[in-house]
Design an enzyme around this catalytic site. Structure first.
Site, PDB file in Angstrom:
ATOM      1  N   LYS A 107       4.968  -4.689  -5.548  1.00  0.00           N
ATOM      2  CA  LYS A 107       3.516  -4.597  -5.374  1.00  0.00           C
ATOM      3  C   LYS A 107       2.947  -4.269  -6.746  1.00  0.00           C
ATOM      4  CE  LYS A 107      -0.245  -1.953  -3.380  1.00  0.00           C
ATOM      5  NZ  LYS A 107      -0.637  -0.723  -2.667  1.00  0.00           N
ATOM      6  N   ASN A 141      -2.166   3.583   4.360  1.00  0.00           N
ATOM      7  CA  ASN A 141      -1.402   4.779   3.996  1.00  0.00           C
ATOM      8  C   ASN A 141      -2.188   6.041   4.324  1.00  0.00           C
ATOM      9  OD1 ASN A 141       0.075   6.862   2.801  1.00  0.00           O
ATOM     10  ND2 ASN A 141       0.540   5.749   0.972  1.00  0.00           N
ATOM     11  N   THR A 142      -3.277   6.276   3.577  1.00  0.00           N
ATOM     12  CA  THR A 142      -4.013   7.537   3.705  1.00  0.00           C
ATOM     13  C   THR A 142      -4.499   7.796   5.128  1.00  0.00           C
ATOM     14  OG1 THR A 142      -4.716   7.376   1.413  1.00  0.00           O
ATOM     15  CG2 THR A 142      -6.011   8.819   2.830  1.00  0.00           C
TER      16      THR A 142
END
Lengths: 254, 71
Positions: A95, A204-205
């Protein structure tokens, strides 16, 4: 089934491993999310803090690992990070993220395009994190990127799809999978991205910072699946005017 | 003996010591799993396959990296 490069994914939810309070919680949340691709970062070994010991349990869980180049500020540093990650994990997937500005973490398009070109030439499967720029996404596709990862809003901001207009254009034009990355803060926003036709989302968060990451991981799994099914079913047309769904005069004999 | 640097810390190693030997010693001293790290010498990634044939030179700067959680 989502295919990126030569790899097939049954889940269209990708997850990050950062910001979880504990490793066990991260692993449980990823399992609940049914994600089959998770991101990791590369960091200089710090003997004082010790290592996270997350690698082996992630490998054991069977998910595909996607190392990122976070922390890289330019082409050279990003390529260095990709090479290190390949040594560590034995994967040529990366990534690619280059964001020199620590306040908004905006990806640098010029450095990213050049690094993508070089890494593709070196045989890497490159998934670049970029602003939702349709022109840049086409250019990245031309240099050989396996997918594009335009942002919904700034990393970790939970602001959702602030770039919706441009995501639509990217999705319409792309010949490689489009993964909406960054800023997705709620399952409804993931559903929305999938309804627009995104091939996958990376979260994610929103999961890690939830009071119950495991439950939230499960919510995102459902949300992504629902959005995908709705996209495949085909959304009804949007109209400015009302259109009755029931006969308006049937029983009044007027 | 020669002086090298591992993640900025000075270290004395035998003249002509291979990278494999230096790393094995370092991993024992610091409880590191070598399987999960990557190494750069003077800012160039040293592929694992070259560790045993690479001899450390005086003032070499070794950097060790590992994977951590990230998004």
């Amino acid at each position: 089934m989502l295919t990126i490069a030569d790899h097939q994914f049954q889940s269209r939810l990708f997850t990050g491993t950062g910001k979880f309070a504990q490793s066990d919680l991260m692993l449980a949340a990823i399992a609940a999310s049914e994600s089959q691709l998770v991101t990791l970062a590369v960091k200089r070994l710090d003997l004082n803090t010790g290592s996270d010991n997350i690698l082996q349990p992630l490998r054991d869980s069977g998910v595909k690992l996607l190392p990122n180049t976070a922390g890289a500020r330019n082409v050279k540093e990003a390529i260095f990070a990709a090479h290190l990650a390949k040594e560590m994990l034995g994967t040529n997937w990366v990534k690619l993220e280059i964001h020199p500005d620590p306040k908004y973490l905006m990806p640098d398009p010029i450095e990213t395009l050049e690094a993508a070109r070089i890494l593709c030439e070196q045989g890497y499967v490159v998934l670049p994190y970029v602003h939702a720029d349709p022109v840049l996404c086409r250019r990245l596709e031309e240099v050989g990127c396996a997918a594009v990862m335009p942002l919904g809003s700034p990393i970790g901001s939970n602001q959702g799809l602030a770039t919706e207009t441009f995501l639509k254009i990217i999705i319409e034009q792309a010949n490689v999978p489009v993964i909406v990355d960054a800023g997705i803060g709620a399952p409804s926003q993931a559903t929305h991205a999938m309804e627009l036709g995104a091939d996958a989302v990376l979260v994610n968060t929103a999961i890690a910072s939830s009071a119950d990451p495991v439950a939230m991981g499960h919510c995102f799994a459902q949300a992504v699946n629902t959005g995908r099914q709705a996209y495949l079913a085909g959304l009804g047309a949007v109209s400015h005017q009302a259109h009755n769904t029931s006969p308006l005069t049937g029983f009044l004999n007027e | 003996m020669i002086t090298i640097f591992i993640n900025d810390a000075m270290k004395q190693v035998e003249q002509g010591a291979s990278l494999t030997k230096v790393l094995e010693q370092y991993s024992l001293e610091n409880d590191i799993q070598l399987a999960a790290i990557a190494v750069a010498i003077n800012n160039c990634v040293a592929p694992r396959a070259t560790w045993h044939t690479t001899q450390c030179q005086a003032n070499d700067k070794l950097e060790l990296f590992s994977v951590v959680a990230g998004g």
